[in-house]
Design a protein around this motif. Structure first.
Motif, PDB file in Angstrom:
ATOM      1  N   PHE A  71      12.780   0.036  -6.057  1.00  0.00           N
ATOM      2  CA  PHE A  71      11.979  -1.176  -6.109  1.00  0.00           C
ATOM      3  C   PHE A  71      10.862  -1.009  -5.087  1.00  0.00           C
ATOM      4  O   PHE A  71      11.129  -0.763  -3.915  1.00  0.00           O
ATOM      5  N   HIS A  72       9.609  -1.079  -5.525  1.00  0.00           N
ATOM      6  CA  HIS A  72       8.468  -0.884  -4.636  1.00  0.00           C
ATOM      7  C   HIS A  72       7.728  -2.204  -4.442  1.00  0.00           C
ATOM      8  O   HIS A  72       7.363  -2.856  -5.417  1.00  0.00           O
ATOM      9  N   VAL A  73       7.520  -2.564  -3.204  1.00  0.00           N
ATOM     10  CA  VAL A  73       6.730  -3.744  -2.868  1.00  0.00           C
ATOM     11  C   VAL A  73       5.414  -3.222  -2.304  1.00  0.00           C
ATOM     12  O   VAL A  73       5.398  -2.436  -1.355  1.00  0.00           O
ATOM     13  N   VAL A  74       4.319  -3.666  -2.910  1.00  0.00           N
ATOM     14  CA  VAL A  74       2.992  -3.190  -2.518  1.00  0.00           C
ATOM     15  C   VAL A  74       2.191  -4.346  -1.944  1.00  0.00           C
ATOM     16  O   VAL A  74       2.088  -5.408  -2.565  1.00  0.00           O
ATOM     17  N   PHE A  75       1.632  -4.127  -0.772  1.00  0.00           N
ATOM     18  CA  PHE A  75       0.752  -5.105  -0.145  1.00  0.00           C
ATOM     19  C   PHE A  75      -0.649  -4.922  -0.720  1.00  0.00           C
ATOM     20  O   PHE A  75      -1.196  -3.818  -0.705  1.00  0.00           O
ATOM     21  N   VAL A  76      -1.201  -5.995  -1.266  1.00  0.00           N
ATOM     22  CA  VAL A  76      -2.557  -5.943  -1.789  1.00  0.00           C
ATOM     23  C   VAL A  76      -3.486  -6.211  -0.621  1.00  0.00           C
ATOM     24  O   VAL A  76      -3.608  -7.329  -0.145  1.00  0.00           O
ATOM     25  N   ASP A  77      -4.123  -5.168  -0.168  1.00  0.00           N
ATOM     26  CA  ASP A  77      -4.966  -5.216   1.021  1.00  0.00           C
ATOM     27  C   ASP A  77      -6.356  -5.738   0.660  1.00  0.00           C
ATOM     28  O   ASP A  77      -7.033  -5.155  -0.185  1.00  0.00           O
ATOM     29  N   PRO A  78      -6.795  -6.843   1.276  1.00  0.00           N
ATOM     30  CA  PRO A  78      -8.098  -7.421   0.921  1.00  0.00           C
ATOM     31  C   PRO A  78      -9.296  -6.669   1.511  1.00  0.00           C
ATOM     32  O   PRO A  78     -10.430  -6.930   1.131  1.00  0.00           O
ATOM     33  N   ARG A  79      -9.068  -5.715   2.426  1.00  0.00           N
ATOM     34  CA  ARG A  79     -10.188  -4.999   3.046  1.00  0.00           C
ATOM     35  C   ARG A  79     -10.942  -4.151   2.031  1.00  0.00           C
ATOM     36  O   ARG A  79     -10.343  -3.626   1.091  1.00  0.00           O
ATOM     37  N   ARG A  80     -12.241  -4.003   2.240  1.00  0.00           N
ATOM     38  CA  ARG A  80     -13.074  -3.231   1.329  1.00  0.00           C
ATOM     39  C   ARG A  80     -12.650  -1.768   1.278  1.00  0.00           C
ATOM     40  O   ARG A  80     -12.689  -1.141   0.237  1.00  0.00           O
ATOM     41  N   ASP A  81     -12.228  -1.215   2.387  1.00  0.00           N
ATOM     42  CA  ASP A  81     -11.832   0.196   2.442  1.00  0.00           C
ATOM     43  C   ASP A  81     -10.310   0.346   2.383  1.00  0.00           C
ATOM     44  O   ASP A  81      -9.741   1.243   2.972  1.00  0.00           O
ATOM     45  N   SER A  82      -9.661  -0.525   1.628  1.00  0.00           N
ATOM     46  CA  SER A  82      -8.191  -0.564   1.594  1.00  0.00           C
ATOM     47  C   SER A  82      -7.563   0.739   1.125  1.00  0.00           C
ATOM     48  O   SER A  82      -6.440   1.058   1.494  1.00  0.00           O
ATOM     49  N   GLU A  83      -8.284   1.524   0.286  1.00  0.00           N
ATOM     50  CA  GLU A  83      -7.702   2.781  -0.199  1.00  0.00           C
ATOM     51  C   GLU A  83      -7.406   3.747   0.943  1.00  0.00           C
ATOM     52  O   GLU A  83      -6.525   4.588   0.827  1.00  0.00           O
ATOM     53  N   ARG A  84      -8.110   3.612   2.066  1.00  0.00           N
ATOM     54  CA  ARG A  84      -7.836   4.464   3.229  1.00  0.00           C
ATOM     55  C   ARG A  84      -6.451   4.189   3.815  1.00  0.00           C
ATOM     56  O   ARG A  84      -5.868   5.029   4.482  1.00  0.00           O
ATOM     57  N   PHE A  85      -5.929   2.982   3.580  1.00  0.00           N
ATOM     58  CA  PHE A  85      -4.642   2.577   4.158  1.00  0.00           C
ATOM     59  C   PHE A  85      -3.534   2.504   3.110  1.00  0.00           C
ATOM     60  O   PHE A  85      -2.463   2.004   3.385  1.00  0.00           O
ATOM     61  N   ALA A  86      -3.800   3.005   1.907  1.00  0.00           N
ATOM     62  CA  ALA A  86      -2.841   2.877   0.802  1.00  0.00           C
ATOM     63  C   ALA A  86      -1.460   3.430   1.161  1.00  0.00           C
ATOM     64  O   ALA A  86      -0.443   2.874   0.762  1.00  0.00           O
ATOM     65  N   HIS A  87      -1.412   4.526   1.926  1.00  0.00           N
ATOM     66  CA  HIS A  87      -0.122   5.132   2.276  1.00  0.00           C
ATOM     67  C   HIS A  87       0.713   4.231   3.192  1.00  0.00           C
ATOM     68  O   HIS A  87       1.905   4.443   3.355  1.00  0.00           O
ATOM     69  N   GLN A  88       0.096   3.213   3.792  1.00  0.00           N
ATOM     70  CA  GLN A  88       0.799   2.285   4.686  1.00  0.00           C
ATOM     71  C   GLN A  88       1.152   0.974   4.001  1.00  0.00           C
ATOM     72  O   GLN A  88       1.871   0.159   4.564  1.00  0.00           O
ATOM     73  N   ASN A  89       0.622   0.740   2.795  1.00  0.00           N
ATOM     74  CA  ASN A  89       0.698  -0.582   2.188  1.00  0.00           C
ATOM     75  C   ASN A  89       1.816  -0.771   1.170  1.00  0.00           C
ATOM     76  O   ASN A  89       1.699  -1.583   0.266  1.00  0.00           O
ATOM     77  N   PHE A  90       2.890  -0.026   1.305  1.00  0.00           N
ATOM     78  CA  PHE A  90       4.013  -0.245   0.401  1.00  0.00           C
ATOM     79  C   PHE A  90       5.330   0.035   1.116  1.00  0.00           C
ATOM     80  O   PHE A  90       5.367   0.704   2.136  1.00  0.00           O
ATOM     81  N   LYS A  91       6.379  -0.504   0.562  1.00  0.00           N
ATOM     82  CA  LYS A  91       7.739  -0.273   1.060  1.00  0.00           C
ATOM     83  C   LYS A  91       8.621  -0.115  -0.161  1.00  0.00           C
ATOM     84  O   LYS A  91       8.514  -0.876  -1.115  1.00  0.00           O
ATOM     85  N   SER A  92       9.467   0.895  -0.160  1.00  0.00           N
ATOM     86  CA  SER A  92      10.376   1.142  -1.278  1.00  0.00           C
ATOM     87  C   SER A  92      11.800   0.788  -0.876  1.00  0.00           C
ATOM     88  O   SER A  92      12.206   1.021   0.268  1.00  0.00           O
ATOM     89  N   PHE A  93      12.536   0.241  -1.829  1.00  0.00           N
ATOM     90  CA  PHE A  93      13.928  -0.145  -1.608  1.00  0.00           C
ATOM     91  C   PHE A  93      14.778   0.437  -2.729  1.00  0.00           C
ATOM     92  O   PHE A  93      14.347   0.512  -3.875  1.00  0.00           O
ATOM     93  N   SER A  94      15.975   0.840  -2.392  1.00  0.00           N
ATOM     94  CA  SER A  94      16.950   1.214  -3.413  1.00  0.00           C
ATOM     95  C   SER A  94      18.294   0.642  -2.987  1.00  0.00           C
ATOM     96  O   SER A  94      18.568   0.476  -1.805  1.00  0.00           O
ATOM     97  N   PHE A  95      19.100   0.317  -3.961  1.00  0.00           N
ATOM     98  CA  PHE A  95      20.398  -0.296  -3.724  1.00  0.00           C
ATOM     99  C   PHE A  95      21.451   0.573  -4.404  1.00  0.00           C
ATOM    100  O   PHE A  95      21.421   0.713  -5.637  1.00  0.00           O
ATOM    101  N   PRO A  96      22.362   1.173  -3.642  1.00  0.00           N
ATOM    102  CA  PRO A  96      23.350   2.094  -4.231  1.00  0.00           C
ATOM    103  C   PRO A  96      24.135   1.477  -5.389  1.00  0.00           C
ATOM    104  O   PRO A  96      24.502   2.179  -6.328  1.00  0.00           O
ATOM    105  N   GLU A  97      24.356   0.167  -5.343  1.00  0.00           N
ATOM    106  CA  GLU A  97      25.142  -0.470  -6.402  1.00  0.00           C
ATOM    107  C   GLU A  97      24.395  -0.535  -7.738  1.00  0.00           C
ATOM    108  O   GLU A  97      24.980  -0.911  -8.756  1.00  0.00           O
ATOM    109  N   THR A  98      23.117  -0.129  -7.769  1.00  0.00           N
ATOM    110  CA  THR A  98      22.374  -0.136  -9.029  1.00  0.00           C
ATOM    111  C   THR A  98      22.336   1.231  -9.696  1.00  0.00           C
ATOM    112  O   THR A  98      21.721   1.392 -10.745  1.00  0.00           O
ATOM    113  N   GLN A  99      23.009   2.243  -9.121  1.00  0.00           N
ATOM    114  CA  GLN A  99      23.072   3.556  -9.769  1.00  0.00           C
ATOM    115  C   GLN A  99      23.760   3.416 -11.120  1.00  0.00           C
ATOM    116  O   GLN A  99      24.682   2.615 -11.281  1.00  0.00           O
ATOM    117  N   PHE A 100      23.310   4.209 -12.081  1.00  0.00           N
ATOM    118  CA  PHE A 100      23.953   4.169 -13.397  1.00  0.00           C
ATOM    119  C   PHE A 100      23.815   5.519 -14.087  1.00  0.00           C
ATOM    120  O   PHE A 100      22.976   6.339 -13.717  1.00  0.00           O
TER     121      PHE A 100
END
Length: 132
Positions: A71-100
């Motif tokens: 599950f990826h949560v992405v921060f929509v950065d309002p700055r004009r040069d936001s692509e420079r910070f793209a590597h900082q603007n997300f967080k990924s989550f995984s939950f072991p109980e969702t393996q299948f």
């Protein structure tokens, strides 16, 4: 690749080549965190397939392989040069109980028989049952 043997999953060789990578965007995206916190987040519209030629946007899986959704949560950065910070603007989550395990056929013969017995359209699979 896995095999179902004696009521458990066992590693059974090397994995098949990875299917084309696809991402599912939640239908409510983008939304603010407050909206996500107000309700249960459901992925009931997500479709899975084993068809490598799928052109409907479904997530393609290999049968008899184990998967761990992320599950990826992405921060929509309002700055004009936001692509420079793209590597900082997300967080990924995984939950072991969702393996299948992705399967294209039931791996337990009792489940197969239950489904055949319960499905009114499975008459051809029933042994010796007279037609009504």
């Amino acid at each position: 690749r896995y095999a179902f043997h004696s009521s458990s999953w066992l590693a059974a060789g090397r994995a098949d080549p990875a299917a084309p990578g696809r991402v599912h965007f939640h239908p409510d995206s983008p939304a603010k965190g407050a909206q996500w916190m107000r309700q249960i987040v459901s992925f009931d519209k997500l479709k899975l397939t084993n068809n490598l030629l799928d052109d409907n946007g479904h997530i393609i899986l290999n049968s008899m392989h184990r998967y761990q959704p992320r599950f990826h949560v992405v921060f929509v950065d309002p700055r004009r040069d936001s692509e420079r910070f793209a590597h900082q603007n997300f967080k990924s989550f995984s939950f072991p109980e969702t393996q299948f395990m992705a399967v294209t056929a039931y791996q337990n013969h009792r489940i197969t028989q239950l489904k055949i017995a319960s499905n009114p359209f499975a008459k051809g699979f029933r042994d010796g049952e007279p037609e009504p």
